[in-house]
Scaffold this motif. Structure first.
Motif, mmCIF file in Angstrom:
data_model
loop_
_atom_site.group_PDB
_atom_site.id
_atom_site.type_symbol
_atom_site.label_atom_id
_atom_site.label_comp_id
_atom_site.label_asym_id
_atom_site.label_seq_id
_atom_site.Cartn_x
_atom_site.Cartn_y
_atom_site.Cartn_z
ATOM 1 N N ALA A 1 -11.158 3.176 -2.222
ATOM 2 C CA ALA A 1 -10.155 3.662 -0.983
ATOM 3 C C ALA A 1 -9.774 4.854 -1.427
ATOM 4 O O ALA A 1 -9.906 5.451 -2.697
ATOM 5 C CB ALA A 1 -8.808 2.873 -1.210
ATOM 6 N N TYR A 2 -9.402 5.851 -0.373
ATOM 7 C CA TYR A 2 -8.963 7.042 -0.696
ATOM 8 C C TYR A 2 -7.520 7.202 -0.862
ATOM 9 O O TYR A 2 -6.890 6.424 -0.607
ATOM 10 C CB TYR A 2 -9.402 8.309 0.212
ATOM 11 C CG TYR A 2 -8.985 8.207 1.567
ATOM 12 C CD1 TYR A 2 -7.508 8.421 1.845
ATOM 13 C CD2 TYR A 2 -10.019 7.846 2.523
ATOM 14 C CE1 TYR A 2 -7.146 8.506 3.302
ATOM 15 C CE2 TYR A 2 -9.509 7.662 3.833
ATOM 16 C CZ TYR A 2 -8.237 7.964 4.277
ATOM 17 O OH TYR A 2 -7.674 7.828 5.620
ATOM 18 N N GLU B 1 -0.511 9.834 4.467
ATOM 19 C CA GLU B 1 -1.900 9.520 3.887
ATOM 20 C C GLU B 1 -2.693 8.929 4.820
ATOM 21 O O GLU B 1 -3.879 8.970 4.542
ATOM 22 C CB GLU B 1 -1.548 8.701 2.815
ATOM 23 C CG GLU B 1 -2.656 8.625 1.474
ATOM 24 C CD GLU B 1 -3.479 7.102 1.786
ATOM 25 O OE1 GLU B 1 -4.269 6.961 1.090
ATOM 26 O OE2 GLU B 1 -2.946 6.361 2.700
ATOM 27 N N GLU B 2 -2.093 8.156 5.461
ATOM 28 C CA GLU B 2 -3.113 7.311 6.429
ATOM 29 C C GLU B 2 -3.211 8.073 7.887
ATOM 30 O O GLU B 2 -2.323 8.963 8.095
ATOM 31 C CB GLU B 2 -2.126 6.060 7.295
ATOM 32 C CG GLU B 2 -1.524 5.055 6.086
ATOM 33 C CD GLU B 2 -2.785 4.429 5.425
ATOM 34 O OE1 GLU B 2 -4.130 4.470 5.710
ATOM 35 O OE2 GLU B 2 -2.475 3.705 4.436
ATOM 36 N N HIS C 1 -4.225 -3.338 4.069
ATOM 37 C CA HIS C 1 -4.407 -2.906 5.424
ATOM 38 C C HIS C 1 -4.054 -4.175 6.170
ATOM 39 O O HIS C 1 -4.995 -4.188 7.332
ATOM 40 C CB HIS C 1 -5.480 -2.327 5.794
ATOM 41 C CG HIS C 1 -5.500 -0.665 5.362
ATOM 42 N ND1 HIS C 1 -6.621 0.369 5.588
ATOM 43 C CD2 HIS C 1 -4.584 -0.104 4.585
ATOM 44 C CE1 HIS C 1 -6.127 1.465 5.076
ATOM 45 N NE2 HIS C 1 -4.951 1.267 4.284
ATOM 46 N N ARG D 1 -17.965 5.949 3.552
ATOM 47 C CA ARG D 1 -17.715 6.372 2.131
ATOM 48 C C ARG D 1 -18.539 5.896 1.115
ATOM 49 O O ARG D 1 -19.508 5.129 1.499
ATOM 50 C CB ARG D 1 -16.358 5.658 1.975
ATOM 51 C CG ARG D 1 -15.404 5.803 2.699
ATOM 52 C CD ARG D 1 -13.765 5.396 2.216
ATOM 53 N NE ARG D 1 -13.019 4.888 3.181
ATOM 54 C CZ ARG D 1 -11.672 5.019 3.151
ATOM 55 N NH1 ARG D 1 -11.194 4.925 1.989
ATOM 56 N NH2 ARG D 1 -11.014 4.728 4.290
ATOM 57 N N ASP E 1 0.933 -1.221 0.085
ATOM 58 C CA ASP E 1 -0.007 0.073 0.054
ATOM 59 C C ASP E 1 0.953 1.236 -0.168
ATOM 60 O O ASP E 1 1.661 1.392 0.912
ATOM 61 C CB ASP E 1 -0.882 -0.156 1.158
ATOM 62 C CG ASP E 1 -1.789 1.331 1.634
ATOM 63 O OD1 ASP E 1 -1.745 2.000 0.600
ATOM 64 O OD2 ASP E 1 -2.256 1.256 2.485
HETATM 65 C C1 GLV Z 1 -6.561 4.925 2.571
HETATM 66 O O1 GLV Z 1 -5.426 4.354 3.239
HETATM 67 C C2 GLV Z 1 -7.724 4.457 2.914
HETATM 68 O O2 GLV Z 1 -8.231 4.134 4.090
HETATM 69 O O3 GLV Z 1 -8.637 4.556 1.911
#
Ligand code: GLV
Ligand code: MN
Ligand code: MN
Length: 415
Positions: free
Chosen positions: A362-363, A130-131, A388, A294, A96
């Motif tokens: 995912a973002y 990013e996390e 993850h 989301r 990732d």
């Molecule tokens: C990025 O890690 C997400 O949670 O989409």
């Protein structure tokens, strides 16, 4: 570049990915690399060294976003960006983000090896945090680049130990004014991010590559429930104000709201549940939940949030527990750029790779780069859709095909 034939083997990149995975706060192969931890700083040093060895000029901004530039023959033109992140959530795998960073670097080295001379400069970007692990908000670096998170709000961020972002970034050696992190539209001509899919579709369908057309809209709400603690034996059930049983109602309500939205694209998760005082014979007096909601459709996502807020009110009244909510972020979805998608498609065809257009659930930092530049993302499969988790896996072949098509795409965009 239709005749692009690199004789570089994938082994070097795989060895670099494995070496990066050794730099972890957990016992490798488990990767935990929280922003500004010793592991994060050592991982940054490793990647910066590789970039310097490839002849790239490395620069860092005030939040630690790192830019490694391969100068083009027209350096006055806005560069083409590529890259991703190297921070990793607790108990993560090694692909990732890192595939987009080290794979992006490899794509540059492939082009260098072929004697390609870019007209526009190509910049590899390694985004900070990013996390959301440390500060509770995802895409910290790219969010600030795109001016979505104002410096004043960033300065107020604290981790669970109470350490502030300001103190932590200074300790990490990032000292400039946070105002300088914001980039103007046009600073990057275009941006492309290589990433593992983090879902099962490419592998299931036997497709080599995903050309991402949209990135789903993430939101996060922090909920604090304050009830009344006490002795688990002495205090009888009538009249209890147990913060955890109240939280349980909210957790189940969020799950039900996401399931009943009418679309599989809606997802809702409570990933953090901190219970105070956390003793088996003590009624929980305080609970903190962190929720993640989301959807590809922002309005449908917001409807789930409304249901959650309504449930908070109802549970608070009925149980006599005080519930406060804080909207951490609610970002709109992003649409990828048709011209970059066309360049990626042509690159995939020329490379003889199969592909499909798809949505990213995912973002990614590209969600925020999309605010200041045309973006697109290139997905490669990951085994079982697993991410993850320490058993996240992408084969050398999948990674190799992603790098190859990224290199061709960068060559087109930078010409
Ligand atoms: C990025 O890690 C997400 O949670 O989409
Ligand atoms: Mn991630
Ligand atoms: Mn990622």
């Amino acid at each position: 570049m239709t005749t692009m034939r690199s004789n570089r083997s994938i082994d070097g990149l795989m060895a670099e990915l494995m070496a990066l995975a050794q730099i972890s706060e957990a016992e490798p192969p488990v990767v935990t690399r929280v922003v500004f931890s010793q592991a994060d700083l050592r991982a940054r040093s490793y990647v910066k060294r590789l970039c310097a060895e490839a002849g790239l000029a490395v620069r860092e901004d005030a939040i630690g976003n790192t830019f490694a530039r391969w100068e083009g023959s027209a350096p006055e033109l806005a560069p083409i960006g590529t890259g991703s992140h190297i921070d990793a959530i607790p108990n993560a795998g090694l692909y990732d983000g890192c595939v987009g960073v080290l794979g992006g670097l490899e794509a540059i080295r492939v082009l260098q090896g072929l004697g390609f001379k870019p007209r526009r400069s190509i910049e590899l970007v390694i985004f900070t945090a990013e996390e959301p692990t440390r500060f509770g908000i995802g895409c910290l670096g790219s969010r600030m680049m795109a001016s979505v998170l104002e410096p004043a709000r960033a300065l107020a961020l604290r981790d669970k130990q109470g350490q502030g972002l300001e103190e932590l970034r200074q300790q990490a050696g990032f000292t400039g004014p946070l105002e300088s992190v914001a980039l103007s539209s046009g600073r990057f001509h275009q941006f492309v991010e290589l990433h593992i899919e983090q879902g099962p579709l490419l592998e299931q369908e036997g497709v080599d590559l995903g050309l991402v057309t949209h990135i789903a809209a993430p939101a996060s709400v922090r909920i604090v429930l304050e009830g009344e603690g006490g002795h688990a034996g002495g205090k009888l059930m009538p009249g209890r104000k147990d913060a955890l049983t109240a939280a349980a109602e909210l957790i189940l309500a969020l799950e039900a709201a996401a399931k009943s939205s009418g679309a599989l694209d809606t997802v809702g998760t409570v990933g953090v549940c901190d219970v105070f005082p956390g003793a088996v014979n003590s009624i929980p007096s305080r609970v903190r939940l962190e929720t993640d909601v989301r959807d590809t459709d922002g309005a449908r996502r917001d409807h789930v949030l409304e249901i959650l807020y309504a449930k908070c009110n109802e549970v608070a009244q009925r149980r006599g527990v005080a519930i406060t909510t804080e909207l951490v972020n609610a970002d709109p979805p992003a649409t990828c750029d048709p011209m970059i998608l066309a360049a990626m498609e042509a690159a995939a065809v020329e490379a003889g790779r199969s592909y499909k257009r798809m949505v990213s659930r995912a973002y990614h930092d590209s969600l925020f780069m999309a605010r200041i530049a045309p973006v697109a993302m290139l997905f490669i499969p990951c085994r079982g859709g697993v991410s993850h988790r320490p058993d996240e896996y992408a084969s050398p072949e999948w990674i190799g095909s992603g790098v190859h098509v990224l290199a061709r795409t960068l060559a087109t965009l930078a010409s």
